[in-house]
Design a protein around this motif. Structure first.
Motif, PDB file in Angstrom:
ATOM      1  N   ALA A   1       1.139   8.534  -3.319  1.00 22.63           N
ATOM      2  CA  ALA A   1       1.322   7.502  -4.336  1.00 22.63           C
ATOM      3  C   ALA A   1       2.598   7.754  -5.133  1.00 22.63           C
ATOM      4  O   ALA A   1       3.345   6.808  -5.443  1.00 22.63           O
ATOM      5  N   GLN A   2       2.861   9.012  -5.461  1.00 23.85           N
ATOM      6  CA  GLN A   2       4.064   9.341  -6.225  1.00 23.85           C
ATOM      7  C   GLN A   2       5.318   9.072  -5.414  1.00 23.85           C
ATOM      8  O   GLN A   2       6.310   8.523  -5.925  1.00 23.85           O
ATOM      9  N   ARG A   3       5.305   9.449  -4.122  1.00 23.78           N
ATOM     10  CA  ARG A   3       6.469   9.209  -3.263  1.00 23.78           C
ATOM     11  C   ARG A   3       6.731   7.722  -3.103  1.00 23.78           C
ATOM     12  O   ARG A   3       7.879   7.272  -3.103  1.00 23.78           O
ATOM     13  N   ALA A   4       5.657   6.938  -2.959  1.00 22.42           N
ATOM     14  CA  ALA A   4       5.809   5.489  -2.826  1.00 22.42           C
ATOM     15  C   ALA A   4       6.427   4.905  -4.084  1.00 22.42           C
ATOM     16  O   ALA A   4       7.355   4.088  -4.013  1.00 22.42           O
ATOM     17  N   ARG A   5       5.917   5.306  -5.242  1.00 17.93           N
ATOM     18  CA  ARG A   5       6.457   4.810  -6.508  1.00 17.93           C
ATOM     19  C   ARG A   5       7.918   5.199  -6.665  1.00 17.93           C
ATOM     20  O   ARG A   5       8.759   4.366  -7.036  1.00 17.93           O
ATOM     21  N   ASP A   6       8.244   6.462  -6.375  1.00 18.46           N
ATOM     22  CA  ASP A   6       9.625   6.946  -6.538  1.00 18.46           C
ATOM     23  C   ASP A   6      10.583   6.180  -5.634  1.00 18.46           C
ATOM     24  O   ASP A   6      11.708   5.843  -6.040  1.00 18.46           O
ATOM     25  N   TRP A   7      10.150   5.901  -4.413  1.00 22.34           N
ATOM     26  CA  TRP A   7      11.025   5.197  -3.478  1.00 22.34           C
ATOM     27  C   TRP A   7      11.264   3.760  -3.934  1.00 22.34           C
ATOM     28  O   TRP A   7      12.383   3.254  -3.878  1.00 22.34           O
ATOM     29  N   LEU A   8      10.216   3.113  -4.416  1.00 29.85           N
ATOM     30  CA  LEU A   8      10.366   1.734  -4.889  1.00 29.85           C
ATOM     31  C   LEU A   8      11.286   1.670  -6.103  1.00 29.85           C
ATOM     32  O   LEU A   8      12.122   0.773  -6.220  1.00 29.85           O
TER      33      LEU A   8
ATOM     34  N   ARG B   1      11.043  -4.102  -8.895  1.00 26.26           N
ATOM     35  CA  ARG B   1      10.350  -4.347 -10.162  1.00 26.26           C
ATOM     36  C   ARG B   1       8.859  -4.096  -9.948  1.00 26.26           C
ATOM     37  O   ARG B   1       8.138  -4.924  -9.430  1.00 26.26           O
ATOM     38  N   LEU B   2       8.403  -2.929 -10.366  1.00 28.66           N
ATOM     39  CA  LEU B   2       6.996  -2.583 -10.234  1.00 28.66           C
ATOM     40  C   LEU B   2       6.223  -3.239 -11.372  1.00 28.66           C
ATOM     41  O   LEU B   2       6.440  -2.922 -12.543  1.00 28.66           O
TER      42      LEU B   2
ATOM     43  N   VAL C   1       4.331   1.814   2.192  1.00 31.34           N
ATOM     44  CA  VAL C   1       5.652   2.206   1.676  1.00 31.34           C
ATOM     45  C   VAL C   1       6.127   3.530   2.251  1.00 31.34           C
ATOM     46  O   VAL C   1       7.310   3.686   2.590  1.00 31.34           O
ATOM     47  N   THR C   2       5.227   4.486   2.385  1.00 31.00           N
ATOM     48  CA  THR C   2       5.635   5.832   2.804  1.00 31.00           C
ATOM     49  C   THR C   2       5.785   5.993   4.308  1.00 31.00           C
ATOM     50  O   THR C   2       6.231   7.048   4.772  1.00 31.00           O
ATOM     51  N   LEU C   3       5.440   4.972   5.085  1.00 30.94           N
ATOM     52  CA  LEU C   3       5.480   5.108   6.542  1.00 30.94           C
ATOM     53  C   LEU C   3       6.627   4.373   7.212  1.00 30.94           C
ATOM     54  O   LEU C   3       6.976   4.687   8.345  1.00 30.94           O
ATOM     55  N   ALA C   4       7.197   3.373   6.555  1.00 30.61           N
ATOM     56  CA  ALA C   4       8.282   2.596   7.159  1.00 30.61           C
ATOM     57  C   ALA C   4       9.177   2.042   6.055  1.00 30.61           C
ATOM     58  O   ALA C   4       8.753   1.919   4.905  1.00 30.61           O
ATOM     59  N   THR C   5      10.409   1.698   6.421  1.00 28.17           N
ATOM     60  CA  THR C   5      11.338   1.155   5.424  1.00 28.17           C
ATOM     61  C   THR C   5      11.094  -0.327   5.144  1.00 28.17           C
ATOM     62  O   THR C   5      11.696  -0.883   4.224  1.00 28.17           O
TER      63      THR C   5
ATOM     64  N   ALA D   1       0.843  -1.187   0.000  1.00 28.15           N
ATOM     65  CA  ALA D   1       0.000   0.000   0.000  1.00 28.15           C
ATOM     66  C   ALA D   1       0.882   1.242   0.000  1.00 28.15           C
ATOM     67  O   ALA D   1       1.932   1.279   0.649  1.00 28.15           O
ATOM     68  N   ALA D   2       0.454   2.246  -0.744  1.00 27.92           N
ATOM     69  CA  ALA D   2       1.239   3.476  -0.800  1.00 27.92           C
ATOM     70  C   ALA D   2       1.206   4.208   0.532  1.00 27.92           C
ATOM     71  O   ALA D   2       2.220   4.747   0.984  1.00 27.92           O
ATOM     72  N   ALA D   3       0.042   4.225   1.170  1.00 23.12           N
ATOM     73  CA  ALA D   3      -0.114   4.951   2.430  1.00 23.12           C
ATOM     74  C   ALA D   3      -0.975   4.138   3.386  1.00 23.12           C
ATOM     75  O   ALA D   3      -1.486   3.065   3.039  1.00 23.12           O
ATOM     76  N   ALA D   4      -1.141   4.638   4.582  1.00 21.25           N
ATOM     77  CA  ALA D   4      -1.871   3.911   5.618  1.00 21.25           C
ATOM     78  C   ALA D   4      -3.324   3.672   5.235  1.00 21.25           C
ATOM     79  O   ALA D   4      -3.993   4.572   4.727  1.00 21.25           O
ATOM     80  N   ASP D   5      -3.800   2.464   5.487  1.00 17.34           N
ATOM     81  CA  ASP D   5      -5.201   2.123   5.268  1.00 17.34           C
ATOM     82  C   ASP D   5      -5.525   0.866   6.039  1.00 17.34           C
ATOM     83  O   ASP D   5      -4.786  -0.123   5.964  1.00 17.34           O
ATOM     84  N   ALA D   6      -6.631   0.888   6.741  1.00 16.39           N
ATOM     85  CA  ALA D   6      -6.999  -0.241   7.594  1.00 16.39           C
ATOM     86  C   ALA D   6      -7.366  -1.490   6.801  1.00 16.39           C
ATOM     87  O   ALA D   6      -7.354  -2.591   7.335  1.00 16.39           O
ATOM     88  N   ASP D   7      -7.689  -1.324   5.510  1.00 15.87           N
ATOM     89  CA  ASP D   7      -8.154  -2.452   4.713  1.00 15.87           C
ATOM     90  C   ASP D   7      -7.065  -3.092   3.849  1.00 15.87           C
ATOM     91  O   ASP D   7      -7.352  -3.979   3.057  1.00 15.87           O
ATOM     92  N   LYS D   8      -5.818  -2.657   3.988  1.00 21.50           N
ATOM     93  CA  LYS D   8      -4.780  -3.137   3.074  1.00 21.50           C
ATOM     94  C   LYS D   8      -4.582  -4.649   3.168  1.00 21.50           C
ATOM     95  O   LYS D   8      -4.340  -5.313   2.158  1.00 21.50           O
TER      96      LYS D   8
END
Length: 218
Positions: free
Chosen positions: A183-190, A196-197, A153-157, A42-49
């Motif tokens: 979403a952009q930050r998550a993609r850039d970090w990966l 391999r996205l 992805v954006t909250l922890a390594t 998940a790109a960011a926090a969500d209870a349903d991930k």
């Protein structure tokens, strides 16, 4: 099991069909290069991930695949709750000692779960260890598809550590919740860590009216 597993509670629904479509797309991506181990991040926090990973696992199992879904979210694990399993042993205990993998069967034929296990002090260090790489290899030997859940992805390594060890990463974006910059930050970090996205999945989208009509029981 909980009602969050739409693949089991309402298998003819548009939401369940969306997971089947995602399964098809991932199987197609696997033709170009091996996709035995897949991180669903998940790109960011969500209870349903966790339910996204679990439903996708059921979708693969329904296609006669041997599936293992591993809970690598050692901070806020959720797969054991979704599948109604014990969490006294799991990933953390498997990494702490040699021996048989503490895999647990589910009500879905062909689907096994490796729960998170007891909490550890620094999850990212454990997931980055040589033992984790060996564990992934063992899981891949016992399944056609290994799906991994992890913290956003954006909250922890943690997710980035795993992304470098798997065959592919599916980025999950929650409609109405995940912000564009997240979403952009998550993609850039990966991309930065060489992951391999294989694609992105937009979930929590209202189903198309025509699709709902077509899938409705006669």
């Amino acid at each position: 099991m909980t009602t969050d597993l739409i693949m089991l509670t309402d298998p003819t629904s548009p939401a369940a069909e969306a997971y089947r479509r995602l399964r098809v797309n991932l199987m197609s991506a696997g033709r170009e290069a091996q996709l035995r181990t897949l991180l669903v991040a998940a790109a960011a926090a969500d209870a349903d991930k966790a339910s996204v990973v679990a439903n996708l696992a059921v979708a693969f199992a329904r296609a006669d695949k041997r599936v293992i879904v591993a809970d690598c979210d050692l901070r806020h694990p959720g797969l054991h709750t979704l599948f109604g399993l014990d969490n006294s042993a799991g990933l953390t205990t498997a990494l702490a000692a040699d021996g048989p993998l503490p895999l647990q069967a589910t009500d879905v034929p062909g689907l096994q779960v490796l729960t998170s296990g007891p909490a550890v002090a620094v999850p990212s260090d454990l997931l980055a260890s040589a033992g984790m790489k060996q564990l992934l290899a063992r899981l891949a030997d016992e399944a056609d598809v290994v799906l991994l859940d992890a913290p956003p992805v954006t909250l922890a390594t943690d997710a980035a550590e795993l992304a470098m060890q798997v065959d592919g990463v599916l980025l999950v974006v929650i409609a109405g919740k995940t912000k564009r910059d997240e979403a952009q930050r998550a993609r850039d970090w990966l991309v930065q860590v060489g992951a391999r996205l294989v694609g992105a999945a937009l979930v929590n989208v209202a189903p198309d009216v025509e699709l709902r009509k077509y899938l409705a029981k006669r």
